[in-house]
Motif scaffolding. Structure first.
Motif, PDB file in Angstrom:
ATOM      1  N   PHE A  28     -26.034 -39.205  24.657  1.00  0.00           N
ATOM      2  CA  PHE A  28     -26.837 -38.121  25.806  1.00  0.00           C
ATOM      3  C   PHE A  28     -27.273 -39.010  27.105  1.00  0.00           C
ATOM      4  O   PHE A  28     -28.083 -38.790  26.945  1.00  0.00           O
ATOM      5  N   GLY A  29     -27.299 -38.368  28.410  1.00  0.00           N
ATOM      6  CA  GLY A  29     -27.804 -39.040  29.397  1.00  0.00           C
ATOM      7  C   GLY A  29     -27.915 -37.641  29.521  1.00  0.00           C
ATOM      8  O   GLY A  29     -28.580 -36.763  29.104  1.00  0.00           O
ATOM      9  N   PHE A  30     -29.072 -37.917  31.158  1.00  0.00           N
ATOM     10  CA  PHE A  30     -29.819 -37.122  31.192  1.00  0.00           C
ATOM     11  C   PHE A  30     -29.587 -35.571  32.027  1.00  0.00           C
ATOM     12  O   PHE A  30     -29.483 -34.176  31.441  1.00  0.00           O
ATOM     13  N   TRP A  31     -27.895 -35.525  32.068  1.00  0.00           N
ATOM     14  CA  TRP A  31     -27.320 -34.674  32.576  1.00  0.00           C
ATOM     15  C   TRP A  31     -26.489 -33.476  31.172  1.00  0.00           C
ATOM     16  O   TRP A  31     -26.334 -32.172  31.578  1.00  0.00           O
ATOM     17  N   LYS A  32     -26.083 -34.180  30.459  1.00  0.00           N
ATOM     18  CA  LYS A  32     -25.752 -33.798  28.805  1.00  0.00           C
ATOM     19  C   LYS A  32     -26.734 -33.029  28.825  1.00  0.00           C
ATOM     20  O   LYS A  32     -26.653 -31.990  28.066  1.00  0.00           O
ATOM     21  N   LEU A  33     -28.463 -33.225  28.763  1.00  0.00           N
ATOM     22  CA  LEU A  33     -29.182 -33.302  28.088  1.00  0.00           C
ATOM     23  C   LEU A  33     -29.817 -31.424  28.195  1.00  0.00           C
ATOM     24  O   LEU A  33     -29.622 -30.912  27.890  1.00  0.00           O
ATOM     25  N   TRP A  34     -29.130 -31.615  30.001  1.00  0.00           N
ATOM     26  CA  TRP A  34     -30.032 -30.333  30.518  1.00  0.00           C
ATOM     27  C   TRP A  34     -29.039 -29.499  29.909  1.00  0.00           C
ATOM     28  O   TRP A  34     -29.057 -28.126  29.741  1.00  0.00           O
ATOM     29  N   ASN A  35     -27.615 -29.724  29.782  1.00  0.00           N
ATOM     30  CA  ASN A  35     -26.354 -28.516  29.917  1.00  0.00           C
ATOM     31  C   ASN A  35     -26.272 -28.334  27.942  1.00  0.00           C
ATOM     32  O   ASN A  35     -26.371 -27.528  27.858  1.00  0.00           O
ATOM     33  N   PHE A  36     -27.022 -29.248  27.817  1.00  0.00           N
ATOM     34  CA  PHE A  36     -27.629 -29.583  25.868  1.00  0.00           C
ATOM     35  C   PHE A  36     -28.897 -28.073  25.465  1.00  0.00           C
ATOM     36  O   PHE A  36     -28.295 -26.783  25.497  1.00  0.00           O
ATOM     37  N   ALA A  37     -29.219 -28.127  26.250  1.00  0.00           N
ATOM     38  CA  ALA A  37     -30.751 -27.253  26.672  1.00  0.00           C
ATOM     39  C   ALA A  37     -30.266 -26.091  27.500  1.00  0.00           C
ATOM     40  O   ALA A  37     -30.966 -24.917  26.533  1.00  0.00           O
ATOM     41  N   LEU A  38     -29.360 -26.215  27.973  1.00  0.00           N
ATOM     42  CA  LEU A  38     -29.036 -24.692  28.792  1.00  0.00           C
ATOM     43  C   LEU A  38     -28.237 -23.467  27.569  1.00  0.00           C
ATOM     44  O   LEU A  38     -28.020 -22.797  27.364  1.00  0.00           O
ATOM     45  N   ASP A  39     -27.295 -24.767  26.641  1.00  0.00           N
ATOM     46  CA  ASP A  39     -26.498 -24.023  25.627  1.00  0.00           C
ATOM     47  C   ASP A  39     -27.493 -23.736  24.726  1.00  0.00           C
ATOM     48  O   ASP A  39     -27.277 -22.571  24.390  1.00  0.00           O
ATOM     49  N   GLY A  40     -28.412 -24.066  24.413  1.00  0.00           N
ATOM     50  CA  GLY A  40     -29.575 -23.973  23.547  1.00  0.00           C
ATOM     51  C   GLY A  40     -29.670 -22.412  23.471  1.00  0.00           C
ATOM     52  O   GLY A  40     -30.532 -21.514  23.234  1.00  0.00           O
ATOM     53  N   ILE A  41     -30.766 -22.231  24.875  1.00  0.00           N
ATOM     54  CA  ILE A  41     -31.320 -21.202  25.708  1.00  0.00           C
ATOM     55  C   ILE A  41     -31.327 -20.080  25.400  1.00  0.00           C
ATOM     56  O   ILE A  41     -30.605 -18.960  25.225  1.00  0.00           O
ATOM     57  N   THR A  42     -29.219 -19.975  26.237  1.00  0.00           N
ATOM     58  CA  THR A  42     -28.356 -19.083  25.978  1.00  0.00           C
ATOM     59  C   THR A  42     -27.526 -19.096  24.616  1.00  0.00           C
ATOM     60  O   THR A  42     -27.420 -17.390  24.728  1.00  0.00           O
TER      61      THR A  42
END
Ligand code: UDP
Ligand code: MG
Length: 308
Positions: free
Chosen positions: A208-222
């Motif tokens: 989980f690099g920065f970009w993957k974590l960012w997308n993961f966070a967006l997935d979580g929020i949406t």
């Protein structure tokens, strides 16, 4: 197949260097517990020798079940596969990199015996994680829990104990893009927690690099909130009200002082600003529409090549 009392579910993606140590530590812990169990290792399309190492270990560990996915589907999907294949009355998802210490399993089980359905493993010490990861994780939990009705317990990963009843509740959710931490929290039940300090990865590198974590966070929020959609209603109202008052101000000023030609800077700024605001809101709409699109296709979250 005879159902077991405990299923240990582990997703693996390129973890060849950790497998031997991981299985040895699990077995050492389980030797001290009087329970029937299975270790379900889900090979999430690894490109290294993970599958070969797992097959090698099978001779020494007859309780090992290997679920080989047809390609890399991501950790959430691999975990879903593990849950689907598990037979245990209780289930413990755990990472293969030994960041989740197997030695905590007896504590999780002791807590479950007190009558809880979910026992979280809470990281009290994240010193092994980088500063960036700690702060961004903190920000994510705070932001998510503020705007979403489903509270995700902070500093808990997927390492936890859940009962069969909880696992079945999660499995019943029809969504195929699962944000596991969120769905585990969403189903509820009686929850308790035990604490542990998180170690560094035993070997290999974080997936989980920065970009993957960012997308993961967006997935979580949406996945768990529509607040980002709704906020545009209020922003729209505020901007409209401000423009309206400013319009009124210009009319009055023109009546009093006459026509005033300069105004290039304010005009350009407001056009650009509103353009930006509109693009952001379209982007948010697109994010949700994209999720609807992915869900509506109804594709399964993973495909199993075979069980070994
Ligand atoms: N993992 C997986 N599929 C992926 C990425 C990760 O199954 O696409 C597994 C990985 O092998 C590990 C667990 O998920 O067992 C956690 O991954 P990692 O340690 O890289 O995440 P971190 O601890 O850095 O958040
Ligand atoms: Mg890790």
């Amino acid at each position: 197949m005879q159902p077991k009392e405990l299923s240990i579910v582990c997703p693996l993606y390129n973890e060849q260097a950790n497998i031997a140590r991981f299985l040895a530590r699990i077995e050492a812990v389980m030797a001290g517990l009087d329970m029937t169990y299975e270790i379900i290792c889900v090979n999430d399309g690894s490109t290294d020798h993970t599958l070969a190492r797992l097959l090698d270990a099978k001779g020494d560990y007859p309780r090992l079940r290997i679920i080989n996915l047809s390609r890399n589907f991501g950790k959430e999907a691999a975990l879903t596969a593990g849950l689907d294949y598990s037979t245990g009355g209780i289930i413990i998802p755990i990472d293969a990199d030994l960041q989740d210490p197997p030695e905590l399993i007896p504590e999780l089980i002791a807590e479950w015996k007190k009558g809880f359905d979910v026992v979280l493993a809470k990281r009290v010490d994240r010193n092994a994680d980088s500063f960036l990861k700690k702060t961004t994780a903190n920000l994510f939990y705070r932001f998510h829990n503020r705007i979403s009705a489903t509270r995700i317990p902070d500093n808990c990963g997927d390492f936890r104990l859940i009962t069969r009843q909880v696992a079945e509740a999660v499995r019943q959710l029809p969504e195929n893009q699962r944000f596991m931490k969120g769905v585990f929290a969403w189903v509820g039940f009686r929850i308790s927690a035990v604490e542990y300090s998180r170690e560094s990865r035993a070997a290999g590198y974080s997936k989980f690099g920065f970009w993957k974590l960012w997308n993961f966070a967006l997935d979580g929020i949406t996945s768990f909130s529509t607040a980002p959609l709704r906020i545009w209603l209020y922003i729209g109202f505020i901007v409209a009200a401000l423009s309206f008052s400013y319009g009124g101000f210009i009319v009055v000023r023109t009546l009093v002082y006459g026509v005033d030609v300069p105004g290039y800077a304010s005009l350009l700024t407001s056009i650009l600003f509103l353009g930006g605001v509109q693009l952001i809101s379209i982007g948010v709409l697109g994010e949700y529409l994209g999720r609807v699109y992915m869900e509506v296709k109804g594709r399964p979250s993973y495909i199993v090549d075979r069980e070994l």
